[in-house]
Design an enzyme around this catalytic site. Structure first.
Site, mmCIF file in Angstrom:
data_model
loop_
_atom_site.group_PDB
_atom_site.id
_atom_site.type_symbol
_atom_site.label_atom_id
_atom_site.label_comp_id
_atom_site.label_asym_id
_atom_site.label_seq_id
_atom_site.Cartn_x
_atom_site.Cartn_y
_atom_site.Cartn_z
ATOM 1 N N LYS A 1 -1.637 37.940 -33.290
ATOM 2 C CA LYS A 1 -0.572 37.643 -34.254
ATOM 3 C C LYS A 1 0.349 38.833 -34.490
ATOM 4 O O LYS A 1 0.031 39.964 -34.165
ATOM 5 C CB LYS A 1 -1.170 37.091 -35.547
ATOM 6 N N ARG B 1 -11.182 32.801 -34.302
ATOM 7 C CA ARG B 1 -10.442 31.930 -33.381
ATOM 8 C C ARG B 1 -9.574 32.833 -32.510
ATOM 9 O O ARG B 1 -8.699 33.521 -33.033
ATOM 10 C CB ARG B 1 -9.576 30.967 -34.195
HETATM 11 N N1 PMM Z 1 -3.076 29.783 -36.124
HETATM 12 C C1 PMM Z 1 -2.419 29.150 -35.143
HETATM 13 C C2 PMM Z 1 -2.808 27.852 -34.747
HETATM 14 N N2 PMM Z 1 -3.881 27.252 -35.307
HETATM 15 N N3 PMM Z 1 -5.637 27.294 -36.860
HETATM 16 C C3 PMM Z 1 -6.296 27.917 -37.845
HETATM 17 N N4 PMM Z 1 -7.355 27.328 -38.424
HETATM 18 N N5 PMM Z 1 -5.931 29.154 -38.294
HETATM 19 C C4 PMM Z 1 -4.859 29.817 -37.774
HETATM 20 O O1 PMM Z 1 -4.540 30.918 -38.247
HETATM 21 C C5 PMM Z 1 -4.140 29.180 -36.714
HETATM 22 C C6 PMM Z 1 -4.569 27.895 -36.285
HETATM 23 C C7 PMM Z 1 -1.239 29.815 -34.515
HETATM 24 O O2 PMM Z 1 -1.606 30.597 -33.431
HETATM 25 P P1 PMM Z 1 -1.526 30.044 -31.915
HETATM 26 O O3 PMM Z 1 -0.220 29.306 -31.791
HETATM 27 O O4 PMM Z 1 -1.565 31.217 -31.034
HETATM 28 O O5 PMM Z 1 -2.682 29.167 -31.671
#
Ligand code: PMM
Length: 308
Positions: A224, A265
């Site tokens: 991020k 994650r």
């Molecule tokens: N961030 C993204 C997408 N899904 N889900 C949860 N639970 N928490 C998060 O912080 C989160 C998420 C955005 O990141 P990405 O586009 O790289 O997946």
């Protein structure tokens, strides 16, 4: 430090911080947009993440990067369902990353075991009833509105206190709507309506978040923006691209595991899987016996013999 991670009914107990690998089936996600857009490639990537140590794989079909417009439901289904099916058929535990009840419902029918809703049930009024009816684990994230203009909402006095209050409201709504509390995972939503100092403060206060929210915690720092800011050089002018933030991500994974997070994650699994295992080993370390029989740390790389 609080190593008690809590258990989530309906999922295995991994006896350490779990690792959720990310497969974004999107053309435009900030860190890996376009790379896994083809279903077959996405399934292969998910299997690769499992081979690298992922305990679950989170499949999403809608980018939530700041400024992202929404995709329509049919397109989201087209992206997500074949990948969920493909991974489930290989016995992978699949989480579906969606704000739409209809997508959650169909992904669950296809074998997904967890619903990860970045809006924490706020974007779609049918989400909580859908999850409650299915009796599946539910990730409830702190969210202040759609990505298109979320940066305007990154205004806080005490970020941790406000995240706790707002996230608690979403957690309560889910419980009141019939989702069993022991199936609910809380997520502070790093990067969502937050600036880098807010994200860093939240990471610094994971222990407090965990205590005050009183649910297992998912920490999603991977690649991020705030990590880009931390790693920037030249007085902040040169920010490394998302794909060069994996070592920094693994550092957060170690911190999160040590603070008792239930799961992290991440896009690149290997380093975080190693990090959470090191934390587990440290937490279960016992006093060594007084005489270790002559073996020293210098022997323990396991490579001395081979190098000769
Ligand atoms: N961030 C993204 C997408 N899904 N889900 C949860 N639970 N928490 C998060 O912080 C989160 C998420 C955005 O990141 P990405 O586009 O790289 O997946």
């Amino acid at each position: 430090m609080n190593p008690s991670r809590g258990r989530v009914t309906g999922l295995p107990d991994w006896n350490r911080c779990a690792v959720m690998g990310v497969v974004n089936v999107t053309p435009d996600s900030f860190s890996d947009g376009g790379r896994w857009f083809d279903s077959e490639v996405a399934v292969k990537h998910g299997l690769h993440l499992v081979a690298e140590g992922a305990d679950l794989v989170d499949v999403g079909g809608e980018s939530t990067r700041p400024g992202a417009p929404r995709v329509d439901e049919a397109e989201e289904l087209r992206r997500v369902l074949p990948v969920v099916r493909g991974l489930v058929s290989e016995n992978v535990l699949v989480s579906v990353d969606t704000m739409r009840a209809s997508v959650a419902e169909q992904a669950l029918e296809a074998g997904a075991v967890l619903v990860n809703d970045v809006s924490g049930g706020l974007a779609d009024p049918r989400m909580v009833p859908t999850v409650a009816a299915a009796q599946v684990p539910f990730v409830v994230m702190h969210w202040r509105g759609q990505s298109i203009d979320m940066n305007n909402r990154a205004v806080y006095g005490d970020v941790t206190a406000e995240v706790v209050t707002e996230l608690r409201a979403s957690l309560d709504r889910a419980v009141d709507g019939g989702v069993p509390p022991d199936r609910i995972i809380a997520d502070p939503g790093l990067g969502f309506a937050k600036q880098a100092p807010h994200d860093l403060r939240l990471v610094a206060e994971l222990g407090r978040l965990k205590r005050e929210l009183d649910h297992p915690l998912l920490v999603a720092a991977s690649r991020k923006r705030f990590l880009g800011r931390v790693l920037a050089t030249g007085d902040g002018a040169t920010v490394p691209p998302a794909r060069e933030r994996d070592a920094a991500t693994a550092a957060v994974s170690a911190l999160a595991a040590r603070e008792g997070a239930w799961a992290v994650r991440v896009h690149e699994v290997r380093a975080s899987a190693d990090a959470v295992r090191v934390v587990q080993a440290v937490e279960s370390a016992e006093d060594p016996p007084p005489d270790t029989g002559g073996e020293t740390d210098a022997d323990t790389t396991g490579s001395a013999g081979r190098r000769g």
